[in-house]
Design an enzyme around this catalytic site. Structure first.
Site, short mmCIF file in Angstrom:
data_model
loop_
_atom_site.label_atom_id
_atom_site.label_comp_id
_atom_site.label_asym_id
_atom_site.label_seq_id
_atom_site.Cartn_x
_atom_site.Cartn_y
_atom_site.Cartn_z
N ASN A 44 44.08 52.75 41.26
CA ASN A 44 45.14 52.23 40.40
C ASN A 44 46.33 51.83 41.27
O ASN A 44 46.66 52.49 42.26
CB ASN A 44 45.54 53.21 39.29
CG ASN A 44 45.74 54.65 39.74
OD1 ASN A 44 45.23 55.08 40.77
ND2 ASN A 44 46.49 55.40 38.95
N GLU A 57 39.50 51.29 37.69
CA GLU A 57 38.23 50.70 37.24
C GLU A 57 38.31 49.17 37.25
O GLU A 57 37.40 48.47 37.67
CB GLU A 57 37.87 51.17 35.83
CG GLU A 57 37.67 52.68 35.70
CD GLU A 57 38.94 53.43 35.34
OE1 GLU A 57 40.03 53.05 35.83
OE2 GLU A 57 38.85 54.39 34.57
N CYS A 88 40.04 49.34 30.26
CA CYS A 88 38.97 49.35 31.27
C CYS A 88 37.60 49.34 30.60
O CYS A 88 36.67 48.67 31.07
CB CYS A 88 39.11 50.55 32.19
SG CYS A 88 40.53 50.39 33.28
#
Ligand code: THU
Length: 136
Positions: A48, A61, A93
């Site tokens: 992230n 993701e 996601c």
């Protein structure tokens, strides 16, 4: 949902665990690592990356998916996601992953690499809106 052998499962989890150190998380202090397995056998990792304008943050993701797709991959078998205590992928996601494989194998692990849950995207996002729906 594809079954993975133990070695590949371990490699995916360890990859997600390893890259987690590179998460850019000055605001949440919640690092996430992801490792996405393509049908070609390659693994695309992601973390992230947060931003001072909070909503522009990207999850681990989606970083992994966008890296893979921008290198020509579109078919995926499994994703491993590592967080402190084994959190599951967020709704955005799930939607992005479903675009490419609504039945993707999803492996959730904690920061020690213990698998907390092994599930499928179909279970995490039932009745997903998919490319075929645009043609109906
Ligand atoms: N985050 C992910 O990277 N993946 C998820 O599926 C859940 C949330 C990130 C976004 C943000 O940087 C931090 O975790 C806290 O929400």
């Amino acid at each position: 949902m594809t079954k993975l052998n133990d070695e590949l499962r371990k490699t995916l989890v360890e990859t997600a665990r390893h890259v987690r150190q590179w998460a850019y998380v000055p605001y949440s202090n919640y690092p996430v690592g992801a490792a996405l397995l393509s049908d070609s056998g390659k693994i695309y990792d992601g973390v992230n990356v947060e931003n001072a304008a909070y909503p522009t943050t990207i999850c681990a993701e989606r970083t992994a998916v966008f890296k893979a797709v921008s290198e020509g991959e579109r078919q995926f078998t499994a994703i491993a996601v590592v967080t402190k205590h084994g959190g599951t992928p967020c709704g955005s996601c799930r939607q992005v992953l479903a675009e490419f494989n609504p039945d993707l194998l999803v492996i959730i692990a904690d920061e020690q690499g213990h698998i907390i849950k092994e599930t499928s995207l179909a279970k995490l996002l039932p009745d997903a809106f998919l490319p075929a729906d645009l043609k109906k």
